[in-house]
Scaffold this motif. Sequence first.
Motif, PDB file in Angstrom:
ATOM      1  N   ARG A  77      -1.992  -5.361  -1.544  1.00 60.20           N
ATOM      2  CA  ARG A  77      -2.216  -5.213  -2.984  1.00 60.20           C
ATOM      3  C   ARG A  77      -2.869  -3.874  -3.323  1.00 60.20           C
ATOM      4  N   GLN A  78      -3.701  -3.394  -2.427  1.00 63.61           N
ATOM      5  CA  GLN A  78      -4.412  -2.144  -2.681  1.00 63.61           C
ATOM      6  C   GLN A  78      -3.637  -0.907  -2.235  1.00 63.61           C
ATOM      7  N   LEU A  79      -2.956  -0.977  -1.084  1.00 63.89           N
ATOM      8  CA  LEU A  79      -2.489   0.237  -0.423  1.00 63.89           C
ATOM      9  C   LEU A  79      -0.981   0.396  -0.317  1.00 63.89           C
ATOM     10  N   SER A  80      -0.199  -0.615  -0.650  1.00 61.25           N
ATOM     11  CA  SER A  80       1.246  -0.535  -0.440  1.00 61.25           C
ATOM     12  C   SER A  80       1.902   0.498  -1.353  1.00 61.25           C
ATOM     13  N   SER A  86       0.689  -2.094  -6.879  1.00 64.06           N
ATOM     14  CA  SER A  86      -0.462  -1.889  -5.993  1.00 64.06           C
ATOM     15  C   SER A  86      -1.421  -0.891  -6.629  1.00 64.06           C
ATOM     16  N   GLU A  87      -2.674  -0.921  -6.187  1.00 71.02           N
ATOM     17  CA  GLU A  87      -3.665   0.003  -6.728  1.00 71.02           C
ATOM     18  C   GLU A  87      -3.228   1.449  -6.550  1.00 71.02           C
ATOM     19  N   PRO A 103     -10.973   0.214  -5.795  1.00 66.78           N
ATOM     20  CA  PRO A 103     -11.834  -0.558  -4.900  1.00 66.78           C
ATOM     21  C   PRO A 103     -12.451   0.345  -3.835  1.00 66.78           C
ATOM     22  N   ALA A 104     -13.592  -0.055  -3.326  1.00 68.74           N
ATOM     23  CA  ALA A 104     -14.289   0.744  -2.325  1.00 68.74           C
ATOM     24  C   ALA A 104     -13.422   1.081  -1.107  1.00 68.74           C
ATOM     25  N   PRO A 105     -12.597   0.145  -0.579  1.00 71.10           N
ATOM     26  CA  PRO A 105     -11.780   0.500   0.593  1.00 71.10           C
ATOM     27  C   PRO A 105     -10.817   1.649   0.331  1.00 71.10           C
ATOM     28  N   TYR A 188      -6.797   0.401   9.351  1.00 71.77           N
ATOM     29  CA  TYR A 188      -7.861  -0.161   8.513  1.00 71.77           C
ATOM     30  C   TYR A 188      -7.755  -1.688   8.464  1.00 71.77           C
ATOM     31  N   ALA A 189      -6.541  -2.207   8.306  1.00 72.79           N
ATOM     32  CA  ALA A 189      -6.353  -3.655   8.265  1.00 72.79           C
ATOM     33  C   ALA A 189      -6.816  -4.309   9.557  1.00 72.79           C
TER      34      ALA A 189
END
Length: 349
Positions: A77-80, A86-87, A103-105, A188-189
């Motif tokens: 959701r954040q990185l794709s 995605s963000e 988001p922080a990540p 990261y994941a």
Amino acid sequence: MAGAVLRGDEELFTGRWFGLVLLVSLLAGCGDGDSMESFGGPTMGSTYSIKYVRHTGLADSAQVRREVEGILVEVDRQLSTYRSDSEIERFNALPANSCQTMPAPVLELVRVGEQLSEQSEGSYDLTVEPLMNLWGFGPQGREEKVPDTAVLAEVMQRVGHQHLHIKGDQLCKDVAVEVDFNSIAAGYAVDTIAARLEAMGIHDYLAEATGELRAKGKKLDGSAWRIALEEPRDDQQVAERVISVDGYGVSTSGDYRNYFLQDGRRYSHTFDARSGAPVLHDLASVTVIHPSALMADGLSTLLLILGPERAWDYAEKHDIGAFFVIRADTGFVIRTSAAFERLSGAKVD
């Protein structure tokens, strides 16, 4: 992305960009004693795989799976770059001189990308998505071919980490750059999954996502987690070397799975951001061992971009555990850094 070959009771993971192959099943335990648990599934356009020793009193496999898959869903959701909602893709769609709360990540990964970009003198860069698309390798790529020089020059105006800025909890850009986390997102994941496993009391595990992995502790029988490094061939899987890993992340980057040929030249998906073109040197693959799977992921890409000589100098200067496979007239030449020999555990023929 990477895959795995299981031989007997060994977990043999090979280099990035090919599928996961399971030759045998791991035994899931039953009853009240310790057991070896495993599960996996699709993620990030490839697969993930988790194997761990479940000691008496720990969470069951279903709960662990829910935790892991929750992490993978959030990462996607954040990185794709393959989903418009995605963000990072919402940020990529913004025009120049825009900011977006992140988001922080995401901000953490941008900082990692900045560090790797500076250390490689701009060769490694997170903002290469327009180049990937132009050459046909990205999520919006149309045709794999060498682009027109004028078009390449125009796209290069939208490439460069210096155009990204972090302001508090916002990511900003002064030109219409597009960020691609594919060189570090899986690492990261894996680190995030490993931290969650540790928090659940699981300390003997092998966590892998799209080929990036982290192993800690021992298998159920007390033996080490063993990782196979694949010879960089596109016709078959051949293990070049097998290493033992305990407490480290491992990542392999190679140019031998995703490429096209034009006028007798081979163009891979690995780009040098300074030239805007795929690398054309003889370094076929790089494997990195590092305490962080995130850094192993990014560094394996960085070293592959630099090429055989610059990468070797970089690895030795920064004490990086690196395993290089270099094309030569007679086949492949293997070169390993001093840190790799120190970190890779017992070698297995």
